[in-house]
Design a protein around this motif. Sequence first.
Motif, PDB file in Angstrom:
ATOM      1  N   TRP A  99      -7.035  20.623  -4.536  1.00  0.00           N
ATOM      2  CA  TRP A  99      -6.142  20.262  -5.642  1.00  0.00           C
ATOM      3  C   TRP A  99      -5.480  18.905  -5.450  1.00  0.00           C
ATOM      4  O   TRP A  99      -5.183  18.205  -6.418  1.00  0.00           O
ATOM      5  CB  TRP A  99      -5.088  21.349  -5.852  1.00  0.00           C
ATOM      6  CG  TRP A  99      -5.600  22.464  -6.699  1.00  0.00           C
ATOM      7  CD1 TRP A  99      -6.026  23.697  -6.296  1.00  0.00           C
ATOM      8  CD2 TRP A  99      -5.779  22.437  -8.123  1.00  0.00           C
ATOM      9  NE1 TRP A  99      -6.451  24.433  -7.373  1.00  0.00           N
ATOM     10  CE2 TRP A  99      -6.314  23.699  -8.508  1.00  0.00           C
ATOM     11  CE3 TRP A  99      -5.543  21.489  -9.120  1.00  0.00           C
ATOM     12  CZ2 TRP A  99      -6.600  24.022  -9.832  1.00  0.00           C
ATOM     13  CZ3 TRP A  99      -5.837  21.802 -10.430  1.00  0.00           C
ATOM     14  CH2 TRP A  99      -6.357  23.062 -10.779  1.00  0.00           C
ATOM     15  N   ILE A 100      -5.255  18.506  -4.198  1.00  0.00           N
ATOM     16  CA  ILE A 100      -4.711  17.170  -3.930  1.00  0.00           C
ATOM     17  C   ILE A 100      -5.676  16.110  -4.449  1.00  0.00           C
ATOM     18  O   ILE A 100      -5.285  15.154  -5.130  1.00  0.00           O
ATOM     19  CB  ILE A 100      -4.450  16.965  -2.419  1.00  0.00           C
ATOM     20  CG1 ILE A 100      -3.178  17.712  -1.985  1.00  0.00           C
ATOM     21  CG2 ILE A 100      -4.330  15.476  -2.074  1.00  0.00           C
ATOM     22  CD1 ILE A 100      -1.879  17.132  -2.511  1.00  0.00           C
ATOM     23  N   SER A 101      -6.976  16.283  -4.149  1.00  0.00           N
ATOM     24  CA  SER A 101      -7.968  15.294  -4.575  1.00  0.00           C
ATOM     25  C   SER A 101      -8.145  15.289  -6.090  1.00  0.00           C
ATOM     26  O   SER A 101      -8.284  14.230  -6.706  1.00  0.00           O
ATOM     27  CB  SER A 101      -9.313  15.540  -3.884  1.00  0.00           C
ATOM     28  OG  SER A 101      -9.812  16.823  -4.199  1.00  0.00           O
ATOM     29  N   LEU A 102      -8.107  16.485  -6.707  1.00  0.00           N
ATOM     30  CA  LEU A 102      -8.208  16.543  -8.166  1.00  0.00           C
ATOM     31  C   LEU A 102      -6.981  15.913  -8.818  1.00  0.00           C
ATOM     32  O   LEU A 102      -7.097  15.196  -9.810  1.00  0.00           O
ATOM     33  CB  LEU A 102      -8.358  17.998  -8.631  1.00  0.00           C
ATOM     34  CG  LEU A 102      -9.712  18.662  -8.393  1.00  0.00           C
ATOM     35  CD1 LEU A 102      -9.718  20.063  -8.992  1.00  0.00           C
ATOM     36  CD2 LEU A 102     -10.842  17.849  -9.005  1.00  0.00           C
ATOM     37  N   ALA A 103      -5.810  16.199  -8.268  1.00  0.00           N
ATOM     38  CA  ALA A 103      -4.581  15.604  -8.809  1.00  0.00           C
ATOM     39  C   ALA A 103      -4.613  14.088  -8.661  1.00  0.00           C
ATOM     40  O   ALA A 103      -4.187  13.358  -9.556  1.00  0.00           O
ATOM     41  CB  ALA A 103      -3.364  16.184  -8.095  1.00  0.00           C
ATOM     42  N   ALA A 297      -3.954  18.795 -15.371  1.00  0.00           N
ATOM     43  CA  ALA A 297      -4.626  18.974 -14.083  1.00  0.00           C
ATOM     44  C   ALA A 297      -3.734  18.517 -12.938  1.00  0.00           C
ATOM     45  O   ALA A 297      -3.661  19.176 -11.892  1.00  0.00           O
ATOM     46  CB  ALA A 297      -5.942  18.207 -14.073  1.00  0.00           C
ATOM     47  N   CYS A 298      -3.032  17.399 -13.130  1.00  0.00           N
ATOM     48  CA  CYS A 298      -2.120  16.915 -12.093  1.00  0.00           C
ATOM     49  C   CYS A 298      -0.951  17.878 -11.919  1.00  0.00           C
ATOM     50  O   CYS A 298      -0.524  18.169 -10.797  1.00  0.00           O
ATOM     51  CB  CYS A 298      -1.614  15.521 -12.453  1.00  0.00           C
ATOM     52  SG  CYS A 298      -0.620  14.769 -11.142  1.00  0.00           S
ATOM     53  N   ASN A 299      -0.446  18.385 -13.037  1.00  0.00           N
ATOM     54  CA  ASN A 299       0.639  19.362 -13.001  1.00  0.00           C
ATOM     55  C   ASN A 299       0.214  20.612 -12.230  1.00  0.00           C
ATOM     56  O   ASN A 299       0.949  21.123 -11.377  1.00  0.00           O
ATOM     57  CB  ASN A 299       1.022  19.731 -14.434  1.00  0.00           C
ATOM     58  CG  ASN A 299       2.294  20.554 -14.529  1.00  0.00           C
ATOM     59  OD1 ASN A 299       3.225  20.357 -13.752  1.00  0.00           O
ATOM     60  ND2 ASN A 299       2.335  21.485 -15.452  1.00  0.00           N
ATOM     61  N   SER A 300      -0.993  21.096 -12.519  1.00  0.00           N
ATOM     62  CA  SER A 300      -1.528  22.262 -11.815  1.00  0.00           C
ATOM     63  C   SER A 300      -1.717  21.956 -10.334  1.00  0.00           C
ATOM     64  O   SER A 300      -1.517  22.822  -9.483  1.00  0.00           O
ATOM     65  CB  SER A 300      -2.868  22.680 -12.431  1.00  0.00           C
ATOM     66  OG  SER A 300      -2.695  23.112 -13.760  1.00  0.00           O
ATOM     67  N   GLY A 301      -2.111  20.709 -10.037  1.00  0.00           N
ATOM     68  CA  GLY A 301      -2.292  20.308  -8.645  1.00  0.00           C
ATOM     69  C   GLY A 301      -0.994  20.349  -7.868  1.00  0.00           C
ATOM     70  O   GLY A 301      -0.942  20.843  -6.737  1.00  0.00           O
TER      71      GLY A 301
END
Length: 461
Positions: A99-103, A297-301
């Motif tokens: 999730w860090i990389s996706l964010a 997506a960033c929020n979810s990350g």
Amino acid sequence: MSENENLSRGLKNRHVQLLAIGGAIGTGLFLGAGRSIHLAGPSILFAYTITGAICFLIMRALGELLLSNLNYHSFVDFVHDYLGNTAAFITGWTYWFCWISLAMADLTASGLYIQYWFPSIPQWVPSFIFLLILLAMNLTAVKLFGEMEFWFALIKIVAILLLIIIGIFMIVKGFSTNAGVSSFSNLWNHGGWFPNGASGFILSFQMVVFAFTGIELVGLTAGETENPAQVIPKAINNIPIRIIIFYIGALIVIMSIYPWNSINPAKSPFVQVFAAVGIAAAASIINFVVLTSAASACNSGIFSTSRMVYSLAKEDNAPKSMEKLTSHKVPSNALIFSAAVILISVILSYIMPEGVFVLITSVSTFCFIFIWAIIVVCHLKYRKANPELAAKSKFKMPFYPIANYVILAFIAFVLVVLALNKETRVALFVTPVWFIMLWVIYSKVSVPSFSKDTAKLHKIE
């Protein structure tokens, strides 16, 4: 840990339902659908159907595990119980990295989307502002996270439903575009269902699987749901309907209006459809939708990585300071830590060559697949270790144990597909370095053993 020291259960049913939808709809559908259609043609519908069915079974396994013990706040908790502390440490930090990389990718992309309207603004400025806003909202209360995701998901849903409604109208009326007459026959009249043969169909799974990464986030919200025993099953059971409507439905409409070989892979097919009916602001509308999707997506990350660090800290696999909760029962230190790493990643993305950035997101995809496999293996262990508890479950995974092995076979197939693609092949060799590094850290740092007494089963009667 006493009840008043636990995470807040501030997510309502509507929050989780929209989270489940949002997790199954990524920016890949809005921007990447053109490329996947170009690669596989109409057979992309079968790829989404197969992958969607596999993801549904994974979610059923996750749901059964989470509801077997209401003390579980994330899958790291049951990974520890069934695979041990080493596996919990590696799985937890791997999911954090996913999730860090996706964010990182989506936060950087949000700056590019803003530049579409304001090209003179440096890319880092809107990215930094977005991160500060999302962090502040997440620090306030989990309910605000739910509200943000509710509206972010709603925007995506409205955009897709509009496409489907407008598209069906165009098909029924026989609307003519620069590619010909809109008709369902366009699905099979241009080379059949598999115009690029088996190779195009197989290679399309790379993008299709990536589109579904993050779908397991609805399971991670279980620890902060008011009534997980009712909300989680409902959210998971509705996943097939959402996949049929939002993925299959949208792609059928797109390829009926524009034959697959007429779709520009470099453009969003959503823009092409909206522009065909004379909506001049089509590109701006889709840019806004994709911007909210990236922010989502960033929020979810930020949310998921902070909860993962919190869970790891509870098991002594992260600094104890990460267990600290605010008066709103939000893990503040874990939130700030994850947001700081995301910010560093964005800064580094300016320094790193583009190839390294692509490599990081490719490694993330491999790591998500690893997480899915761990969930399925844990479910196998759970069923074998607790047959009496499993028999009482009201939310069993269907077709056990055959479904478990089918999922694992599918994951192995996807790894082969990723190895065939030159863009992701390097990540296949780099990913083991991440796992070796985690194992070395775990082995070198003295990590206290997590007491089984703190995770006693609370059986669902």
